[in-house]
Design a protein around this motif. Structure first.
Motif, short mmCIF file in Angstrom:
data_model
loop_
_atom_site.label_atom_id
_atom_site.label_comp_id
_atom_site.label_asym_id
_atom_site.label_seq_id
_atom_site.Cartn_x
_atom_site.Cartn_y
_atom_site.Cartn_z
N ARG A 247 0.85 -1.19 0.00
CA ARG A 247 0.00 0.00 0.00
C ARG A 247 0.89 1.24 0.00
O ARG A 247 1.75 1.40 0.86
CB ARG A 247 -0.92 0.03 1.21
N TYR B 196 -0.66 10.09 -8.03
CA TYR B 196 -1.79 9.18 -8.17
C TYR B 196 -2.53 9.41 -9.48
O TYR B 196 -2.87 8.45 -10.19
CB TYR B 196 -2.75 9.36 -6.99
N ARG C 7 -2.52 -0.81 -14.74
CA ARG C 7 -2.19 -2.22 -14.50
C ARG C 7 -2.14 -3.06 -15.78
O ARG C 7 -1.86 -4.25 -15.72
CB ARG C 7 -3.19 -2.82 -13.51
N ARG D 104 -1.02 -6.78 -6.60
CA ARG D 104 -1.19 -6.71 -5.15
C ARG D 104 -0.79 -5.36 -4.58
O ARG D 104 -0.62 -5.21 -3.38
CB ARG D 104 -0.37 -7.83 -4.50
N THR E 237 -1.65 -1.38 -3.99
CA THR E 237 -2.72 -0.39 -3.91
C THR E 237 -2.08 0.99 -3.72
O THR E 237 -1.19 1.15 -2.89
CB THR E 237 -3.65 -0.68 -2.72
N VAL F 71 -2.99 5.09 -3.07
CA VAL F 71 -4.04 6.01 -2.66
C VAL F 71 -3.45 7.41 -2.50
O VAL F 71 -2.31 7.57 -2.05
CB VAL F 71 -4.71 5.57 -1.34
#
Length: 476
Positions: free
Chosen positions: A299, A307, A319, A365, A367, A369
């Motif tokens: 993460r 972002y 991705r 896998r 993430t 933010v």
């Protein structure tokens, strides 16, 4: 366009360009300009055998052109085509410098192609080249500060059209009126769409600025023959302000040549907003007990620009990664490959590595933010907080907000030389690399022809004879 009565905004810009003197560059800015010349040349040389670059070279050879400017790797052509060539080389690896503004990011070193070609074509001095390049950094950066265009759907090469023309005109020694016409022509004609960097990326991501570099140089050559451009390109009816950027003010009479000191150089071969996050990934990977095979989840908290552009925000999902262009604009892919390999350089962009199962799997896998607090600190800092959870529940964490090469931790000459040697070694002998570095370090006392001659002797293909250890770093 009359520069003596009721000056328009482009004339005021042209006066700033015409009045710029080498003596106006501070010692600190001069050192950073030379570091960026060496960095840009290293990045350019390192791209000589890239497939799209080879295709471009074939086209330029077929087209020919008046042999008044040197091509890195040998050969000569017209200044506008030489500008395209150098800028294509320096852009392809995506390892060049950047300038961060609140609403825009640009790459001022993209203008070296225009400056180098224009300056050589008039037998310019190294001091003239450095002055024109300082002008390019100032114009490009200040327009990015005050007139961002990304939110309106336009590419950052849009502001570059003004910088490329202004710096090429400066290198050509044009007077105020012709500088103004060159800038007006180029600025009016080169308003590029941001779709270049959204969705599935194409070769044009790396060739959009070479196009501007070419057209800015050609606009300056047109202006030198008396061709005029729209005198109210900025403030006029349907001009840049009304159609694209909105209202803004830059007092060009108050500008200096110091903006280069706010630009930053990439440490990792990756999109600029990823640099601090990739440093954090290296820190995690170096922790005792870490193994990329045991990662269950990653993460990253980062600032909103990172972002939005490379993390899966407004410019599309990141991705689906199949090509070099997609990989170096995918923060999930870049984090995955650094956690696996410990580094991100040209070798990681070989097609086999891009599509390898381990990096493609780990990428799913990850993430990413945005963090409002981090966003408020950008662009004075590039905050990143990385948390990696292992299958046994262990959590590794690293946070950073800058890196070596950021404007708060500027790259040294020795650091620039090490990067130059790493990238140029497959194409240039230790002796030639030393010669180029010495020319750049003493550029204000040398001629552009001397530098061009050395660049012409770089091999256009990798040669095992050049794979010796890097030449000793010269004194800063």
């Amino acid at each position: 366009m009359n520069p003596t009565t009721s000056p328009t905004e482009v004339v005021r810009l042209a006066r700033f360009v015409a009045d710029a003197r080498f003596e106006d560059i501070s010692p600190e800015a001069l050192e950073q300009l030379k570091i960026r010349v060496l960095d840009t040349l290293g990045v350019a040389i390192g791209a000589l055998d890239a497939e799209p670059v080879v295709a471009v070279r074939g086209l330029l050879d077929d087209l020919g052109g008046a042999p008044s400017a040197t091509m890195i790797g040998g050969g000569r052509t017209s200044p506008d085509r030489a500008a395209f060539w150098t800028s294509a080389l320096s852009r392809y690896l995506d390892f060049m410098d950047s300038y961060l503004a609140p609403g825009e990011t640009c790459h001022p070193s993209d203008n070296l192609g225009a400056v180098l070609a224009a300056s050589e074509s008039v037998d310019g001095t190294g001091a003239e080249l450095l002055t024109a390049l300082a002008v390019a950094y100032q114009v490009h950066s200040r327009l990015s500060d005050e007139a961002p265009v990304r939110a309106a759907g336009f590419d950052h090469t849009t502001q570059g059209a003004y910088a490329a023309a202004a710096s090429a005109a400066k290198a050509l020694r044009l007077p105020v009126e012709q500088i103004a016409n060159a800038v007006a022509i180029s600025g009016t004609a080169n308003n590029a769409l941001r779709v270049t960097r959204t969705g599935n990326l194409s070769h044009w991501k790396g060739l959009a600025y070479p196009q501007v570099s070419k057209e800015g140089t050609f606009a300056a050559l047109l202006a030198s023959r008396g061709i005029t451009g729209p005198e109210q390109v900025f403030e006029g009816n349907k001009g840049f302000k009304e159609s694209i950027a909105g209202d803004f003010t830059i007092d060009w009479a108050a500008e200096d040549l110091e903006r280069v000191r706010r630009s930053i150089i990439k440490k990792h071969n990756a999109e600029i907003h990823s640099q601090s996050a990739l440093d954090a990934a290296q820190a995690v990977r170096a922790e005792d007990g870490f193994s990329p095979l045991g990662v269950s989840g990653v993460r990253l908290r980062t600032f909103d620009v990172a972002y939005s552009i490379i993390g899966g925000g407004e410019e599309g999902d990141k991705r689906t990664v199949r090509t070099k262009e997609e990989a170096d604009h995918s923060l999930p892919w870049m984090l995955a490959v650094v956690l696996l390999d410990g580094e991100l350089g040209p070798a990681q962009y070989h097609h086999e590595r891009i599509i390898a199962e381990d990096v493609q799997d780990l990428m799913t896998r990850i993430t990413i933010v945005p963090d409002a607090g981090f966003s408020a600190r950008f662009p004075e800092a590039m905050p990143a907080d990385l948390e990696v959870t292992m299958t046994d529940g262990t959590v590794f964490r690293a946070s950073t907000d800058s890196y070596e090469g950021f404007h708060t931790d500027p790259l040294s000459w020795d650091g620039a030389r090490a990067k130059f040697d790493l990238l140029a070694a497959p194409f240039a002998t230790p002796q030639l690399r030393e010669e180029i570095a010495q020319l750049v370090q003493d550029l204000e006392h040398r001629t552009v022809a001397e530098l061009a001659d050395a660049l012409a002797r770089v091999s256009p293909t990798r040669a095992t004879a050049t794979l010796a250890s890097p030449a000793p770093t010269s004194a800063a």
